[in-house]
Write an enzyme that holds these catalytic residues in place. Structure first.
Site, short mmCIF file in Angstrom:
data_model
loop_
_atom_site.label_atom_id
_atom_site.label_comp_id
_atom_site.label_asym_id
_atom_site.label_seq_id
_atom_site.Cartn_x
_atom_site.Cartn_y
_atom_site.Cartn_z
N GLY A 244 81.72 -83.65 33.98
CA GLY A 244 82.38 -82.57 33.26
C GLY A 244 83.79 -82.98 32.84
N ASP A 245 84.53 -83.52 33.80
CA ASP A 245 85.86 -84.04 33.50
C ASP A 245 85.79 -85.22 32.54
OD1 ASP A 245 87.80 -82.47 34.89
OD2 ASP A 245 87.07 -83.29 36.77
N MET A 246 84.91 -86.16 32.85
CA MET A 246 84.88 -87.41 32.09
C MET A 246 84.38 -87.20 30.67
SD MET A 246 83.67 -90.01 35.11
CE MET A 246 84.30 -91.52 34.40
#
Length: 416
Positions: free
Chosen positions: A175-177
């Site tokens: 999700g972050d990446m």
């Protein structure tokens, strides 16, 4: 005065100046990627603790493993952005920057006086990228978001499980990446367009949007059939055989994406007749009879060891892999041959191994660059050499609590 961006690291982004207000993961991974391609990144951190990940154990000397992984190749300046003098320094840096990346909730940078509308007046060529959980125009804009929240809302978590098991988050913080990756796409596209128009622009990236864009064919299953994709564990929703299969001492990954691979796999199993069986001859037939086929494959593969099957699958040119732990993955011959793990040296933490970026240009990977910085390690350099402030002015900012340097540099700052 040293020109910001004048580095000798090489890479296609050599000379590009990046101002990084981001922290934790979604922004720092984007600026790490830009640094790996040669950009000169100055990371702006709050006084005291700096980027929150500096406090995440385990540690290598004074540096957190988490911070090491995402912040090598960058400079660090520690500023109080609630002090007008700190904001003035940030504005002076933004006036020189090509790219600015931040990952606060929408509106935070504006309240600090560092929004795009303000900074672009002094620097019309600035490419300003905001990464947030949900973007600037969403009913969820003000909701706090981390990786696991984006995973849950994207549908990815519902699929990351075996049938009948509870949902599970992806092992990678995708999700972050995903937000980071699409941020890099966006700023590089804007940089290209600036070369044509001379104008910068604001790039808005939402973690949830980015992860949903990665649903790919899974989203299309729903659009085409009206049915939600069901969890299949390591298996594939529409390709059989594909996934992890048991051996006498573990599991092996097999991926038969084409009819040629399927026929080769049947021969590998010593069961060539499976490829002619009307239940299994074509994609749709194998999918309709998945349980029957996988029962046969499981029974056959359990008769031999993982090593036996890996050798036999290679001999029959069937896509396969062992399932490696992270330590095994990092030490495998492929990683060594490609130079993916490299060593950098920090003056206090000593030597540390890091994973470099995956890109090569003309067959060469850009240099990894320096070790991750201590909090404020480059404050004096940024103030003095990039912004041209005299030593007395630098010392005044440090003494006034507007900027900070590591303890080892405090005396030098005070002496000017």
């Amino acid at each position: 005065m040293t020109a910001w961006g004048a580095t000798d690291r090489g890479g296609p982004l050599a000379g590009v100046k990046v101002l990084d207000f981001s922290r934790i993961l979604s922004g720092p991974y984007a600026t790490l990627t830009l640094a790996d391609m040669g950009a000169d990144v100055v990371k702006v951190e709050p006084l005291g603790k700096g980027d929150e990940t500096r406090g995440f154990p385990p540690f290598k000397g004074p540096l957190s493993h988490y911070f090491i992984a995402l912040n090598r190749g960058k400079k660090s300046i520690a500023l109080d952005l609630k002090d007008p003098r700190g904001v003035a320094v940030a504005k002076a840096l933004a006036a020189q920057a090509d790219i600015l990346i931040e990952n606060f909730r929408p509106g935070v940078m504006e309240r600090l006086g560092l929004g795009y509308d303000v900074l672009s007046q002094a620097n019309p060529g600035l490419i300003y990228c905001g990464i947030s959980g949900f973007g600037a125009e969403s009913p969820l804009t003000d909701k706090p978001a981390f990786d696991i929240v984006a995973q849950a809302l994207s549908g990815a978590m519902s699929l990351n499980r075996a049938p009948g098991q509870p949902p599970n988050k992806l092992g990678l913080p995708l999700g972050d990446m995903a937000g980071s990756i699409f941020a890099v796409f966006g700023v590089l596209a804007a940089l290209h367009q600036r070369g044509e128009t001379g104008k910068g622009q604001k790039v808005d990236v939402a973690m949830l949007d980015s992860l949903m864009a990665m649903l790919g064919y899974l989203a299309q299953i729903y659009f085409v059939s009206g049915k939600k994709p069901e969890p299949v564990g390591t298996k594939h929703p529409s390709i059989v055989p594909y996934g992890a299969f048991p051996t006498s001492d573990g599991h092996v990954i097999v991926a038969c994406l084409t009819e040629t691979f399927w026929k080769s796999f049947a021969r590998c199993l010593g069961l060539p007749e499976l490829a002619e069986d009307p239940r299994f001859a074509r994609y749709d037939e194998r999918l309709a009879n998945r349980d029957a086929l996988e029962t046969i494959i499981d029974a056959r593969m359990r008769q031999e060891t993982t090593a036996y099957w890996l050798e036999r699958l290679d001999a029959h040119d069937v896509p396969n892999a062992p399932i490696l732990d992270v330590d095994e993955a990092l030490e495998q011959p492929h990683v060594a041959a490609r130079g993916l793990v490299q060593t950098v040296t920090h003056p206090e933490a000593g030597e540390m191994r890091v994973v470099r970026g995956p890109l090569r240009f003309d067959g060469k990977a850009p240099a990894v660059g320096r070790a991750p910085p201590l909090l404020g390690e480059d404050t004096l350099e940024v103030l003095g050499e990039i912004l041209g402030m005299d030593p007395a002015a630098c010392a005044e900012l440090v003494a006034g609590g507007v900027a900070s340097v590591p303890l080892r540099d405090t005396v030098a700052a005070e002496e000017g």
